[in-house]
Design an enzyme around this catalytic site. Structure first.
Site, PDB file in Angstrom:
ATOM      1  N   TYR A 122     -68.645  47.481 -59.233  1.00 56.31           N
ATOM      2  CA  TYR A 122     -67.411  48.263 -59.196  1.00 56.31           C
ATOM      3  C   TYR A 122     -67.768  49.746 -59.344  1.00 56.31           C
ATOM      4  O   TYR A 122     -68.841  50.089 -59.829  1.00 56.31           O
ATOM      5  CB  TYR A 122     -66.478  47.824 -60.327  1.00 56.31           C
ATOM      6  CG  TYR A 122     -66.026  46.384 -60.182  1.00 56.31           C
ATOM      7  CD1 TYR A 122     -64.805  46.087 -59.610  1.00 56.31           C
ATOM      8  CD2 TYR A 122     -66.844  45.328 -60.584  1.00 56.31           C
ATOM      9  CE1 TYR A 122     -64.390  44.775 -59.444  1.00 56.31           C
ATOM     10  CE2 TYR A 122     -66.438  44.005 -60.415  1.00 56.31           C
ATOM     11  CZ  TYR A 122     -65.215  43.739 -59.848  1.00 56.31           C
ATOM     12  OH  TYR A 122     -64.805  42.450 -59.666  1.00 56.31           O
ATOM     13  N   THR A 136     -63.996  54.268 -71.049  1.00 54.02           N
ATOM     14  CA  THR A 136     -62.753  53.499 -71.021  1.00 54.02           C
ATOM     15  C   THR A 136     -63.023  52.066 -70.584  1.00 54.02           C
ATOM     16  O   THR A 136     -62.496  51.114 -71.175  1.00 54.02           O
ATOM     17  CB  THR A 136     -61.745  54.140 -70.041  1.00 54.02           C
ATOM     18  OG1 THR A 136     -61.469  55.468 -70.487  1.00 54.02           O
ATOM     19  CG2 THR A 136     -60.452  53.362 -69.979  1.00 54.02           C
ATOM     20  N   GLY A 163     -63.981  56.726 -61.084  1.00 51.75           N
ATOM     21  CA  GLY A 163     -64.116  58.123 -61.477  1.00 51.75           C
ATOM     22  C   GLY A 163     -64.483  59.077 -60.352  1.00 51.75           C
ATOM     23  O   GLY A 163     -64.177  58.833 -59.179  1.00 51.75           O
ATOM     24  N   ASP A 164     -65.129  60.166 -60.724  1.00 52.52           N
ATOM     25  CA  ASP A 164     -65.430  61.249 -59.778  1.00 52.52           C
ATOM     26  C   ASP A 164     -66.371  60.828 -58.648  1.00 52.52           C
ATOM     27  O   ASP A 164     -66.567  61.592 -57.701  1.00 52.52           O
ATOM     28  CB  ASP A 164     -66.079  62.428 -60.518  1.00 52.52           C
ATOM     29  CG  ASP A 164     -65.087  63.207 -61.360  1.00 52.52           C
ATOM     30  OD1 ASP A 164     -63.934  62.763 -61.490  1.00 52.52           O
ATOM     31  OD2 ASP A 164     -65.472  64.269 -61.892  1.00 52.52           O
ATOM     32  N   PRO A 205     -69.601  42.853 -54.127  1.00 49.54           N
ATOM     33  CA  PRO A 205     -68.511  42.396 -55.004  1.00 49.54           C
ATOM     34  C   PRO A 205     -68.863  42.350 -56.493  1.00 49.54           C
ATOM     35  O   PRO A 205     -67.964  42.278 -57.321  1.00 49.54           O
ATOM     36  CB  PRO A 205     -68.188  40.995 -54.469  1.00 49.54           C
ATOM     37  CG  PRO A 205     -69.313  40.616 -53.580  1.00 49.54           C
ATOM     38  CD  PRO A 205     -69.950  41.865 -53.091  1.00 49.54           C
ATOM     39  N   CYS A 231     -62.761  67.946 -70.220  1.00 49.64           N
ATOM     40  CA  CYS A 231     -61.664  68.866 -69.907  1.00 49.64           C
ATOM     41  C   CYS A 231     -61.485  69.939 -70.980  1.00 49.64           C
ATOM     42  O   CYS A 231     -60.777  70.923 -70.763  1.00 49.64           O
ATOM     43  CB  CYS A 231     -60.360  68.098 -69.746  1.00 49.64           C
ATOM     44  SG  CYS A 231     -60.429  66.859 -68.444  1.00 49.64           S
TER      45      CYS A 231
END
Lengths: 554, 554
Positions: free
Chosen positions: A283, A18, A286-287, A280, A46
């Site tokens: 990033y 994403t 998620g899990d 900084p 999933c």
């Protein structure tokens, strides 16, 4: 903004993929690289359990994107079978290793988005590494399970752990015709749900033929003629052909730790609301990260696909100078268990107890749609809220239809800061095939708000044993027929429709504990008695909830 | 509080019955009387159409309460077949008339709750009073229809008016094996929905075998050998055995008007947010009142069962000194049309245009759940929002599954004052059988917010004919196969996955109007071209929406 920069995304499934796509939509000139340890990117994790049964017949349909499709549509350089083994923060490079050739190289970055995901927890139990024991997190995991089932003609399987993946795996193994047992160390399956609500799932699993071993902690697993014998601490021994380990997951934060990034008490990477780590330029999503739960106000670890996706989008926004902020994770979740759906949002009662937070609760039982329209099915809806303001702390729902709707409506309401007093007023769509003029969410709001206002005075099923029988009267206000079919020991029966003229039969010196089937008639009776000067309380959620709490068939 | 007072409730269905039950829960000592003109109280008016087909097989199941049950459970004095013919405000009495004996008498009141409901509109058309023409609002209406169908062996029926009741009546007549036509004066059915969205309903109705006459205003109805001939203004003549009139309803406010109470421009009784009429001792609820729509900020007339129920509760609260306030009616609604569901909340685009209010809109098409999980069905979701702040003005959704959920989530979000920027972040439950990691509501939020931020530059299908073809290029970015199966005349095809290398084929002097199937790939292409210096716009909702706007098969 930030055109031409080098963005390296580590991990290419939900959050990573994403982030990559969003990044490209914000910048045509940046170099975007995904480093993915496994052989697949952006697969439908999933969906994995549903391929076991064949409900999702095509394995290929689980592959949402390929390196080729990400290249042609988004101009993203995807390196699969490649592991990021070190982040060299001073040099601004990532050391990557081609897992096929073993060759290591350095990749320059301006920004990193870490999306390494989680790892299925493997407890240090003797036998845990036997080849008959699988996890179910990736396409290779699935491939191995599918191969084993067909090659070994598996007829029995054990699922160790009764969380989301465990329950979904059990369902799909069973649907494939395999005899399934679930072995769970806790006294309940589905950790986000409270035990009395989970009892509905236990009963349904058993009806569907799943053998349920609760409060059984696995001690050792041994191989016997190619099959497994699973020994639990209480001396039970479960024979099976294979096992799926679904005890839970742990954040994959080793790379971040090695690079000196901060991690939290649950082992996840620490991020701020920009999803920025302690560096900084890096990033994380998620899990692998720890989050803040806006409903409890507390930190947590909630590894779910929806939040991972939204986090990936926000991290990409941040990289390209957009000030998106992450609002935390409420833990809105849903799970299919054969024909049952179990959903939750926010925190559970057991969590609130553990954290010593004050709360009130209500459980209602209502039809998913108008009772006079055919096919109405009951939903059990539990609402947890703050004692004074009625702020929503959490909700849980179980039923066959419309569970996801009610959980999502409460999630949206909670996101808007609505309280139980607002749930009373919520204007939801109504026609007989979809709901009732008073939706279950309204009903939960009514009962909760009535409790805070002091109109609905309740007792909970678990508190009944603590009442002195000499000082209280248990009053069943259902019909004589309902009473005969099963009631709470020691109760007397006066149907609510006869209560007004027969009120004089009751002793005003005693506390009157009223109950009906689900709590509605009991509330009417409680109002009648309270307004007539009695010390009356109504059993929240009625006889049905009492059965759930006491693990009796409902 | 207010114990012992005399409460007279005029009208005993949704709002009135709810008010009575709530009133009794607040006071044991008050005298509560329901005056009901018809022979039934508290019946399931929303369920009436479903008894025609036998989907609701038992007529009795539509009778939610009886005078006897309201007496025994709530000690309410219900007078059916009794009409309130005058309110004598000075004397504080209601003149009531027993419709069987004709005897009139006066009933003293301290407070009145008016819940007289609405009346099916009967336009002054020649033949409108023929015995073959029915309305469908009450149990006697239903009884008359059922009797006529079986006695006259009805094989053809016409429904005049394509609103909620009309469409539901058509479905259930058809399910009973009767040939059905819908005759609608407007160019679309389902007034709360915009025309391009309603086109999905038109197509489905035709597929299900309902004959649809749009833009046909009924001029006269004549009887021919016991059957009907319905003549419309354009010279069409429709032959049928019976007709159900479902043109709309009007508030029953004559009694209130006669008593000198204020009414509004739409003919409904005027109330404040306490649901108090211009006489502070008289409250009014349900289909008889005008409301305030919190999303448009404008007054309106929205006769729905859910709001009527909540209003009844609030009026009772007010009578007994509780300061509940009514927050207005958003018009959250849902309708089943064979296998389709059509839902709406807030106001429509056509209403916003009529009111000259500024707005933006987006239409998305998304699966009700993960596409890789079997049975995923498309939902068309239209979102209307303010141009700057992105406040939710309205939403409409049409699909076969999960429509009610999305409408309810948006209704809850709107109730909390959430904007399209919040819909992006909404954390909704996800597992493959229920939704996608990005729910359709999130997707609508993303596209809407991207539009306001200026990232997603859109054109709407209805604006394409206004574009000078010499100055613009229509670019279809779907696959060659999709393009071949149908495209917008004048468009060229470059699949999105080939667009980056082939961008040089495009003329930078021209506006590039991009489209794909539903708008997603088009957005990716628009970003790519915009960031590369083109003047590019994406067709909102893609080719599918273009077909809906142009009334082509989707």
């Amino acid at each position: 903004m930030n055109d031409g920069l080098k963005l390296v995304i580590i991990g290419g499934v939900a959050g990573g993929a994403t982030a990559a796509a969003r990044a490209r939509r914000l910048s045509e000139t940046s170099e975007i690289t995904i480093i993915e340890k496994g052989p697949y990117v952006s697969f439908a994790n999933c969906g994995l359990p549903y391929h076991i049964s064949g409900v999702i017949p095509q394995r290929n349909s689980l592959l949402v994107q390929t390196p080729e499709s990400l290249k042609s549509r988004f101009n993203i350089d995807v390196r699969i079978n490649t592991e990021a083994i070190a982040i060299n923060r001073e040099k601004h490079t990532v050391t990557i290793k081609d897992l096929k050739s073993g060759i290591e190289s350095d990749l320059a970055y301006d920004r990193i988005i870490l999306s390494p995901g989680s790892l299925a927890f493997k407890p240090p139990i003797p036998g845990i590494d036997l080849p008959q024991i699988f996890t179910l997190q990736t396409i290779p995991d699935l491939d191995a399970i599918m191969k084993w089932i067909s090659e070994k003609k598996v007829r029995r399987a054990a699922v160790i752990g009764g969380g989301f993946i465990g329950v979904e795996a059990a369902e799909n193994l069973k649907e494939r015709g395999i005899a399934v047992s679930i072995i769970e160390a806790d006294k309940q399956v589905m950790p986000p749900i409270d035990p009395e609500m989970a009892e509905l799932i236990h009963q349904h699993l058993r009806v569907m033929g799943v053998e349920l071993f609760l409060e059984k902690k696995v001690k050792a697993i041994v191989e016997k003629n190619g099959a497994l014998s699973i020994a639990t601490e209480d001396g039970t021994s479960i024979e099976t052909d294979m096992a799926i380990l679904a005890i839970g997951v742990r954040p994959r934060s080793e790379l971040a730790k090695k690079a000196g990034l901060e991690t939290g008490p649950m082992g996840g990477i620490t991020v701020n609301d920009r999803l920025q780590t302690s560096d900084p330029d890096i990033y994380a999503v998620g899990d692998a990260i720890e989050i803040h739960n806006p409903l409890s106000g507390l930190p947590g670890y909630i590894p779910l696909a929806g939040p991972a996706n939204r986090q990936g989008r926000i991290a990409a926004d941040q990289v390209f100078g957009r000030d998106s902020r992450y609002r935390g994770t409420m833990g809105t979740s849903i799970c299919k268990i054969f024909s049952l759906s179990a959903g939750a949002v926010g925190v559970s009662e057991k969590y609130l107890k553990r954290m010593n937070m004050s709360y009130k609760k209500t459980i209602i039982h209502a039809g998913n749609h108008a009772n006079y329209y055919p096919g109405s099915e009951p939903i059990a809806l539990k609402l947890l809220f703050t004692p004074d303001k009625g702020a929503i702390l959490g909700a849980q729902a179980i039923g066959t239809e419309g569970v996801d709707k009610r959980i999502d409506v409460i999630a949206a309401a909670a996101a808007g800061g609505l309280t139980v007093f607002d749930l009373e007023h919520l204007e939801l769509s109504y026609a007989p095939p979809y709901s009732s003029a008073k939706d279950p969410v309204n009903m939960a709001g009514f009962t909760a708000a009535n409790m805070i206002r002091g109109d609905h005075i309740v007792i909970h099923a678990e508190d009944i044993p603590g009442i002195d029988p000499a000082a209280a009267l248990l009053l069943d206000v259902r019909t004589a027929g309902e009473y005969k079919r099963g009631n709470i020991p020691g109760s007397i029966n006066i149907p609510v429709n006869e209560l007004r003229p027969r009120m004089k039969e009751l002793d005003k010196e005693k506390k009157i504990i009223i109950y009906c089937q689900v709590g509605l008639r009991g509330y009417v009776a409680q109002r009648m008695l309270t307004l007539s000067g009695f010390d009356a309380v109504n059993l929240s959620g009625g006889y049905k909830t009492w059965c759930m709490v006491n693990r009796l068939p409902v």
